[in-house]
Design a protein around this motif. Structure first.
Motif, short mmCIF file in Angstrom:
data_model
loop_
_atom_site.label_atom_id
_atom_site.label_comp_id
_atom_site.label_asym_id
_atom_site.label_seq_id
_atom_site.Cartn_x
_atom_site.Cartn_y
_atom_site.Cartn_z
N THR A 5 46.03 41.17 25.65
CA THR A 5 46.78 39.95 26.01
C THR A 5 48.19 39.98 25.46
OG1 THR A 5 45.84 38.87 24.08
CG2 THR A 5 44.73 38.50 26.18
N THR A 6 48.51 40.98 24.62
CA THR A 6 49.90 41.12 24.18
C THR A 6 50.54 42.34 24.84
OG1 THR A 6 49.09 42.33 22.26
CG2 THR A 6 49.58 39.99 21.95
N GLY A 7 49.72 43.12 25.57
CA GLY A 7 50.23 44.31 26.25
C GLY A 7 50.28 44.08 27.75
N ASP A 8 49.40 44.77 28.50
CA ASP A 8 49.50 44.72 29.96
C ASP A 8 49.28 43.32 30.54
OD1 ASP A 8 46.72 44.85 29.38
OD2 ASP A 8 46.29 45.74 31.32
N LEU A 9 48.50 42.48 29.87
CA LEU A 9 48.24 41.14 30.42
C LEU A 9 49.08 40.05 29.75
CD1 LEU A 9 44.38 41.09 31.13
CD2 LEU A 9 46.24 41.83 32.62
N ALA A 10 50.09 40.46 28.95
CA ALA A 10 50.95 39.46 28.29
C ALA A 10 51.60 38.58 29.37
CB ALA A 10 52.03 40.16 27.47
N HIS A 11 51.63 37.27 29.15
CA HIS A 11 52.26 36.29 30.05
C HIS A 11 51.66 36.29 31.45
CE1 HIS A 11 55.09 36.17 26.78
NE2 HIS A 11 55.46 37.42 27.01
N ILE A 12 50.43 36.78 31.59
CA ILE A 12 49.84 36.85 32.94
C ILE A 12 49.71 35.45 33.54
CG2 ILE A 12 47.41 36.89 32.08
CD1 ILE A 12 47.99 39.21 34.79
N GLY A 13 49.51 34.46 32.67
CA GLY A 13 49.37 33.08 33.16
C GLY A 13 50.67 32.54 33.74
N ALA A 14 51.80 33.13 33.38
CA ALA A 14 53.08 32.71 33.94
C ALA A 14 53.41 33.49 35.20
CB ALA A 14 54.19 32.90 32.90
N ARG A 15 52.73 34.62 35.40
CA ARG A 15 53.09 35.49 36.53
C ARG A 15 52.39 35.05 37.82
NH1 ARG A 15 51.71 41.23 35.39
NH2 ARG A 15 51.10 40.82 33.24
N TYR A 16 51.24 34.39 37.71
CA TYR A 16 50.47 34.03 38.91
C TYR A 16 50.05 32.57 38.85
CZ TYR A 16 49.82 39.13 39.21
OH TYR A 16 50.01 40.47 39.27
N GLU A 17 49.92 31.98 40.02
CA GLU A 17 49.27 30.67 40.12
C GLU A 17 47.80 30.87 39.73
OE1 GLU A 17 50.63 27.73 40.85
OE2 GLU A 17 52.53 28.83 40.79
N PRO A 18 47.14 29.80 39.22
CA PRO A 18 45.76 29.98 38.75
C PRO A 18 44.82 30.64 39.76
CG PRO A 18 46.58 27.83 38.10
CD PRO A 18 47.66 28.46 38.94
N ASP A 19 44.90 30.24 41.03
CA ASP A 19 43.94 30.83 41.98
C ASP A 19 44.27 32.29 42.28
OD1 ASP A 19 46.16 29.64 43.29
OD2 ASP A 19 45.17 29.95 45.20
N GLN A 20 45.56 32.62 42.26
CA GLN A 20 45.93 34.04 42.45
C GLN A 20 45.48 34.85 41.25
OE1 GLN A 20 50.18 33.56 42.75
NE2 GLN A 20 50.13 34.18 44.89
N LEU A 21 45.63 34.25 40.08
CA LEU A 21 45.25 34.94 38.86
C LEU A 21 43.74 35.24 38.91
CD1 LEU A 21 45.86 35.94 36.06
CD2 LEU A 21 45.83 33.60 35.25
N GLN A 22 43.00 34.26 39.36
CA GLN A 22 41.56 34.46 39.47
C GLN A 22 41.25 35.60 40.45
OE1 GLN A 22 38.39 31.20 39.19
NE2 GLN A 22 38.82 31.39 41.35
N ASN A 23 41.94 35.60 41.58
CA ASN A 23 41.76 36.71 42.52
C ASN A 23 42.09 38.04 41.88
OD1 ASN A 23 40.90 35.28 44.70
ND2 ASN A 23 42.89 35.16 45.70
N ARG A 24 43.15 38.07 41.08
CA ARG A 24 43.59 39.33 40.48
C ARG A 24 42.53 39.92 39.56
NH1 ARG A 24 47.74 41.91 42.76
NH2 ARG A 24 47.53 43.26 40.97
N PHE A 25 41.86 39.08 38.78
CA PHE A 25 40.88 39.70 37.89
C PHE A 25 39.56 39.94 38.60
CE2 PHE A 25 37.75 36.61 36.51
CZ PHE A 25 38.39 35.38 36.42
N ILE A 26 39.28 39.15 39.63
CA ILE A 26 38.02 39.41 40.34
C ILE A 26 38.14 40.65 41.21
CG2 ILE A 26 36.36 38.47 41.98
CD1 ILE A 26 37.01 35.70 40.89
N TRP A 27 39.26 40.80 41.91
CA TRP A 27 39.44 41.95 42.81
C TRP A 27 40.79 42.61 42.60
CZ3 TRP A 27 39.01 37.40 46.43
CH2 TRP A 27 37.69 37.04 46.66
N PRO A 28 41.02 43.32 41.51
CA PRO A 28 42.36 43.89 41.32
C PRO A 28 42.66 45.09 42.22
CG PRO A 28 40.98 44.37 39.41
CD PRO A 28 40.13 43.61 40.39
N ALA A 29 41.68 45.62 42.95
CA ALA A 29 41.91 46.85 43.72
C ALA A 29 43.09 46.68 44.66
CB ALA A 29 40.67 47.20 44.53
N GLY A 30 43.87 47.75 44.79
CA GLY A 30 44.99 47.72 45.71
C GLY A 30 46.29 47.35 45.03
N GLY A 31 46.23 47.09 43.74
CA GLY A 31 47.45 46.75 43.01
C GLY A 31 48.25 47.98 42.67
#
Ligand code: HEC
Ligand code: HEC
Length: 272
Positions: A164-190
């Motif tokens: 949470t201080t490395g690759d996912l630091a500030h992840i809550g500011a980078r995505y809207e909550p529902d997008q964020l949820q999609n990102r961790f449920i299905w990150p494939a294709g990123g």
């Protein structure tokens, strides 16, 4: 690859956004009238018998690259593909599969009959349906979980790969909550999808060479090894093992309870 993914994501989000404002007011329609397929703006429901036939074709021919249940491996997650979401009866999926994308790493499959291609399309639609059904409920409750419970779940299940201080630091500011949820449920294709797929090739004499795929088709595989040297072999002369970067996420997908997903989302949105 990235733009294709973004287009698919926008499409899915646009479908969600429309449904987000039912005439009776926000949130009023949970579990109500609209089916999941309307909710996602999808076409007719999949034909279960055709999907079952399609699964028998998908498993040996496609899962190798697109992952079990089409959820992505070295090749994109097809459950979130704009092409698949726009397809109704195989009219887009069929030609894409028959011709392949040889310059991008997908061989052509010229030997499937039109009926077989239609069955494969139905199988993909069924996978979309299965994932979408989990999504409906989550979407309407997206930040209702417990952040401390989410943090505990994160520490137990995610810390081996993420920080949470490395690759996912500030992840809550980078995505809207529902997008964020999609990102961790299905990150494939990123980031770093098919283009930088890692592979280990074992030669007939037993020697193994690890590197990054340059191109793979029905006949040949070429790669660059860790020293930057280019190699190429007829595909049937070597054993190929692709590194599955998202294996961890596919395992989690079958493991999360709805509460786990809500709690994780509630925690991740606090990482501003
Ligand atoms: C050797 C690996 C490989 C195999 C085997 C493979 N694919 Fe693909 N497939 C890919 C790659 C890589 C792409 C992405 C091409 C691109 O970037 O445009 C792709 C793209 C696709 C797309 C388009 C997705 C989109 O949103 O544009 C569909 C549909 C698809 N594959 C279906 C299948 C089906 C069905 C099979 C089995 C019959 C299959 N693929 C077998 C590698 C593979
Ligand atoms: C086995 C390793 C592994 C585990 C375990 C794992 N992940 Fe991932 N995660 C990845 C990989 C690999 C990616 C893709 C990163 C990329 O595209 O560069 C990823 C992507 C993500 C992304 C998208 C990041 C972005 O910037 O878009 C999020 C969010 C995420 N994971 C959250 C989680 C959460 C939450 C958990 C635990 C419930 C978890 N991950 C468990 C390996 C893992």
């Amino acid at each position: 690859m990235w733009t294709r993914y973004l287009a698919a994501l926008l499409l899915v989000c646009a479908a969600f956004a429309q449904e987000d404002m039912p005439p009776a007011g926000r949130g009023a329609g949970r579990g109500g009238r609209g089916s999941t397929r309307d909710f996602l703006g999808l076409g007719p429901p999949p034909d279960a018998a055709a999907a079952a036939r399609g699964e028998k074709l998908f498993a040996p021919n496609c899962a190798f690259c697109h992952g079990e249940k089409a959820r992505g491996a070295s090749a994109p997650n097809l459950v979130r593909s704009a092409l698949v979401l726009h397809d109704e009866r195989g009219e887009l999926v069929g030609p894409a599969v028959a011709k392949g994308f040889p310059d991008k790493g997908m061989p052509a499959f010229p030997n499937f009959t039109p009926a077989e291609l239609a069955d494969i399309a139905q199988y993909l639609h069924l996978q979309v349906e299965l994932v979408a059904n989990r999504g409906t409920y989550k979407r309407l409750n997206v930040v209702t979980g417990s952040a401390p419970a989410g943090e505990a779940y994160f520490n137990a299940n995610c810390k081996s790969c993420h920080s949470t201080t490395g690759d996912l630091a500030h992840i809550g500011a980078r995505y809207e909550p529902d997008q964020l949820q999609n990102r961790f449920i299905w990150p494939a294709g990123g980031r770093g999808g098919g283009a930088r797929q890692k592979v280990t090739v074992t030669l007939p004499d037993g020697q193994s060479i690890a590197g990054t795929i340059r191109k793979i088709d029905d006949f040949d595989i070429s790669m660059t090894d860790s020293a930057g040297v280019y190699h190429s072999w007829p595909r049937d002369s070597v054993r190929i093992e692709l590194e599955d970067r998202l294996a961890g996420h596919r395992r989690l997908l079958d493991k999360y309870s709805d509460a786990d997903m809500h709690n994780l989302t509630a925690y991740l949105v606090t990482l501003k």
